[in-house]
Design an enzyme around this catalytic site. Structure first.
Site, PDB file in Angstrom:
ATOM      1  N   TYR A  32      51.572 -13.974 -22.445  1.00 11.96           N
ATOM      2  CA  TYR A  32      52.534 -13.316 -22.981  1.00 11.96           C
ATOM      3  C   TYR A  32      53.646 -14.587 -22.458  1.00 11.96           C
ATOM      4  O   TYR A  32      53.709 -14.786 -21.358  1.00 11.96           O
ATOM      5  CB  TYR A  32      52.915 -11.961 -22.106  1.00 11.96           C
ATOM      6  CG  TYR A  32      54.551 -11.731 -22.758  1.00 11.96           C
ATOM      7  CD1 TYR A  32      54.429 -11.559 -24.636  1.00 11.96           C
ATOM      8  CD2 TYR A  32      55.949 -11.781 -22.341  1.00 11.96           C
ATOM      9  CE1 TYR A  32      56.220 -11.468 -25.031  1.00 11.96           C
ATOM     10  CE2 TYR A  32      56.817 -11.849 -22.624  1.00 11.96           C
ATOM     11  CZ  TYR A  32      57.277 -10.682 -24.172  1.00 11.96           C
ATOM     12  OH  TYR A  32      58.478 -10.661 -24.010  1.00 11.96           O
ATOM     13  N   THR A  87      56.438 -14.854 -20.973  1.00 12.74           N
ATOM     14  CA  THR A  87      56.828 -15.187 -19.339  1.00 12.74           C
ATOM     15  C   THR A  87      56.098 -15.469 -18.198  1.00 12.74           C
ATOM     16  O   THR A  87      55.805 -15.529 -17.103  1.00 12.74           O
ATOM     17  CB  THR A  87      57.849 -13.589 -19.127  1.00 12.74           C
ATOM     18  OG1 THR A  87      57.133 -12.698 -18.897  1.00 12.74           O
ATOM     19  CG2 THR A  87      58.921 -13.209 -19.843  1.00 12.74           C
ATOM     20  N   LYS A  88      54.594 -15.015 -18.479  1.00 12.24           N
ATOM     21  CA  LYS A  88      53.962 -15.256 -18.095  1.00 12.24           C
ATOM     22  C   LYS A  88      53.704 -16.003 -16.920  1.00 12.24           C
ATOM     23  O   LYS A  88      53.565 -17.839 -17.565  1.00 12.24           O
ATOM     24  CB  LYS A  88      52.185 -13.997 -18.338  1.00 12.24           C
ATOM     25  CG  LYS A  88      52.776 -12.648 -18.430  1.00 12.24           C
ATOM     26  CD  LYS A  88      52.925 -12.037 -17.712  1.00 12.24           C
ATOM     27  CE  LYS A  88      53.061 -10.557 -18.433  1.00 12.24           C
ATOM     28  NZ  LYS A  88      53.694 -10.135 -19.012  1.00 12.24           N
ATOM     29  N   ASN A  89      52.340 -16.659 -15.818  1.00  9.64           N
ATOM     30  CA  ASN A  89      52.310 -17.523 -15.605  1.00  9.64           C
ATOM     31  C   ASN A  89      52.092 -18.485 -15.702  1.00  9.64           C
ATOM     32  O   ASN A  89      52.058 -20.191 -16.111  1.00  9.64           O
ATOM     33  CB  ASN A  89      51.012 -17.268 -14.298  1.00  9.64           C
ATOM     34  CG  ASN A  89      51.636 -16.446 -12.860  1.00  9.64           C
ATOM     35  OD1 ASN A  89      52.467 -15.614 -12.863  1.00  9.64           O
ATOM     36  ND2 ASN A  89      50.566 -16.054 -11.716  1.00  9.64           N
ATOM     37  N   LEU A  90      50.562 -18.214 -16.513  1.00  8.44           N
ATOM     38  CA  LEU A  90      50.261 -19.028 -18.241  1.00  8.44           C
ATOM     39  C   LEU A  90      50.270 -18.492 -19.088  1.00  8.44           C
ATOM     40  O   LEU A  90      50.526 -17.259 -19.137  1.00  8.44           O
ATOM     41  CB  LEU A  90      48.545 -18.899 -18.382  1.00  8.44           C
ATOM     42  CG  LEU A  90      47.899 -19.751 -19.006  1.00  8.44           C
ATOM     43  CD1 LEU A  90      47.526 -21.346 -18.977  1.00  8.44           C
ATOM     44  CD2 LEU A  90      46.187 -18.829 -18.909  1.00  8.44           C
TER      45      LEU A  90
END
Ligand SMILES: Cc1ncc(COP(=O)(O)O)c(C=O)c1O
Length: 402
Positions: A197, A199-202
């Site tokens: 998603y 906002t996620k790290n990847l």
């Protein structure tokens, strides 16, 4: 304007620390990401196909796991993994009370019953003891949550699951890149779900995957994710494919597209840089706030490599005459975006019936009344971090009890 007035929090009429708004999160998209997506748009193949296969291969290499199946979200990965594991009506599945709704939805959609456990205060993951004490003869699986980008007490939870013969599906929506005692998250339980998603790290804008060493779970998941079809669309429409397919089960449409996978691929190439910058931002916050009497800082459990998806501080209520909700409003007035992760599951109207009368969540309650997620993303500058800290200190000093 006198000095005292300048120091007034903006919510009390002072001048905001920042003129422009610092969002809680801003994605890091560069020219390489744009080129990667544009190439796919011009390639003649938009939906699941060669870019998704390559993305799965690269994810496998990065995680060091036998199978990765890319799907439309982490929510889809968790739901399909439970289905592939044979979880259904009559079964109970343990998870954390501190998670996003979709962990619990995944359980409910299979027809199984979610059973929530309280957290422990070092990692904010589910307490292994609480998980154990809430398991019953009907418990078939456990979904521990790696909260905020740090591994939960997965070693203890794995022992607990093994001793009770429970399937272990990890919710690593926040945990791409996290490590626990030398073991990468994604290689520990029976299966692990990641989120890509925005906002996620990847990120691939939307998306997720399931990582598993089990060929059986991976195969079932792949088929369920694409209409229950024994051949995916790439196999059928590529030159070597054929028009024939067979439907093996009542499947879903949870596949990912090559457009999104090509963004995931280019983000994966710079994942080390993205995680390093998150860590630097977290270190600056920790250094600037370490001596504050107003805030409790996040802790890193020994043996863990934290990926800093979230940076959550707890307000010290004994030092502050302002509650969490008002503190978040006061930061917004300073032009600082922040958030709250999460409203405990059992507080939502829909999930309330899953809280049995004797189930208490004292640690979750204390956490929720005091938690604030500060902005953290790779594109944040040191000056942005300093602004957040200045705003926090200004509000805290104004509302001090000390
Ligand atoms: C803990 C947790 N689990 C699962 C999810 C679901 O991820 P997705 O949006 O990829 O379905 C989220 C989303 O933020 C999350 O925070």
């Amino acid at each position: 304007m006198n000095a005292k007035h300048i120091d007034l929090p903006a919510i009390e009429g002072g001048k905001p620390v920042r003129e422009d708004f610092l969002p809680f999160f801003r994605p890091s998209i560069d020219e390489a990401d744009i080129r990667s997506v544009t190439d796919t748009l011009q390639s003649g193949w938009l939906t699941v196909g060669p870019k998704t296969q390559l993305f799965e291969e690269r994810l496998k290499q990065y995680l060091g796991v036998r199978n990765v199946v890319a799907v439309s979200s982490c929510s889809a990965a968790m739901f399909l993994a439970l289905k592939a594991m044979g979880i259904g009506p009559g079964d109970e599945v343990l998870t954390s009370a501190l998670t996003f709704a979709s962990t619990v939805h995944a359980i409910i959609h299979t027809g199984a019953t979610p059973v929530l456990a309280d957290i422990e205060t070092e990692t904010f993951g589910p307490s292994p003891q609480d998980l154990a004490s809430r398991s019953s003869a009907r418990t078939r699986a456990c979904i521990p949550v790696h909260f905020g980008g740090q591994a939960c007490r997965i070693d203890e939870i794995q022992d607990m699951a093994e001793s009770r013969n429970l399937l272990l599906l990890e919710d690593a929506a926040h945990g791409f890149g996290a490590i626990c005692n030398g073991r990468k998250i994604g290689t520990i339980g029976d299966a692990t779900a990641f989120s890509f998603y925005a906002t996620k790290n990847l990120t691939s804008a939307e998306g997720g995957c399931l990582a598993t060493d089990s060929d059986d779970i991976a195969r079932k998941l792949k088929i369920l994710s694409y209409h229950g079809m024994s051949y995916g669309s790439w196999d059928r429409y590529s030159r070597r494919g054929s028009w024939y397919y067979d439907i093996e089960s009542a499947g879903y449409k949870f596949n990912v597209s090559d457009v999104l996978s090509s963004l995931g691929l280019s983000q994966l190439q710079k994942i080390d840089h993205l995680l390093t910058r998150r860590r630097e931002v977290a270190e600056r916050f920790s250094q600037l706030l370490s001596s504050s009497p107003y805030f409790e800082l996040p802790r890193v459990r020994s043996g863990n490599t934290h990926t800093w998806h979230l940076f959550v501080v707890l307000l010290k209520s004994e030092s502050l005459a302002i509650d969490r909700d008002r503190f978040v409003e006061a930061l917004a007035a300073e032009n600082i975006g922040c958030s709250v992760h999460f409203i405990p599951v059992y507080k939502h109207t829909f999930f309330a019936p899953y809280r049995k009368a004797d189930m208490q969540f004292p640690l979750c309650e204390s956490y929720f009344s005091r938690c604030v997620s500060l902005p953290i993303f790779p594109g944040m500058s040191d000056e942005d971090v300093d602004d957040v800290v200045e705003a926090m200190n200004r509000i805290a000093v104004h509302y001090t009890r000390l």
